[in-house]
Design a protein around this motif. Structure first.
Motif, PDB file in Angstrom:
ATOM      1  N   SER A  11       0.841  -1.187   0.000  1.00  9.58           N
ATOM      2  CA  SER A  11       0.000   0.000   0.000  1.00  9.58           C
ATOM      3  C   SER A  11       0.878   1.239   0.000  1.00  9.58           C
ATOM      4  CB  SER A  11      -0.879   0.003   1.253  1.00  9.58           C
ATOM      5  OG  SER A  11      -1.566   1.228   1.380  1.00  9.58           O
ATOM      6  N   ALA A  17      -3.330   1.121   6.418  1.00  8.18           N
ATOM      7  CA  ALA A  17      -3.629  -0.303   6.280  1.00  8.18           C
ATOM      8  C   ALA A  17      -3.404  -1.030   7.601  1.00  8.18           C
ATOM      9  CB  ALA A  17      -2.781  -0.925   5.171  1.00  8.18           C
ATOM     10  N   HIS A  62       0.609  -1.362  -5.204  1.00  3.09           N
ATOM     11  CA  HIS A  62      -0.611  -1.821  -4.539  1.00  3.09           C
ATOM     12  C   HIS A  62      -0.813  -3.285  -4.880  1.00  3.09           C
ATOM     13  CE1 HIS A  62      -1.899   2.270  -3.613  1.00  3.09           C
ATOM     14  NE2 HIS A  62      -1.525   2.587  -4.840  1.00  3.09           N
TER      15      HIS A  62
END
Length: 119
Positions: A11, A17, A62
């Motif tokens: 991320s 996250a 990602h």
């Protein structure tokens, strides 16, 4: 045989996250090392896989990739590329292990890990 031994969530907002997964799923998250937060997803007495949350690098910003433990990373990288995989990151050396990142022929990212006690 390669066994899945972990996962990596990439991320560009790893702190966000970390907060999400620890609050929603109760994951225990250790202090970061190299922009990588080790994650314990449950008790060792239950079947499951631990992993980590990482600040995704520019070549994989990602996404999720599994970590597959192998006995001979160089041989597996050669076999994988012979069967259509692409090397995203060449073998890297860390204190206790080697790590390489590949993309399989369908576009899925995977990590290969060889512990030095297997070298």
């Amino acid at each position: 045989m390669g066994r899945v031994v972990g996962f990596e969530l990439n991320s560009q907002e790893p702190e966000k996250a970390v907060a999400f997964y620890s609050k929603v799923f109760g994951w225990e998250v250790a202090a970061p090392n190299w922009d990588y937060w080790p994650v314990t997803t449950g008790q060792k007495s239950k079947i499951g896989v631990n992993g980590g949350i990482s600040k995704g690098p520019s070549d994989y910003p990602h996404g999720t990739r599994i970590q597959i433990e192998v006995d001979a990373i160089d041989e597996v990288v050669e076999q994988a590329t012979s069967n259509g995989a692409t090397v995203l990151r060449e073998k890297m050396e860390f204190d206790g292990f080697y790590l390489a990142y590949l993309v399989d022929p369908t576009g899925l990212g995977i990590g290969l890990i060889q512990h030095k006690n297997n070298a």
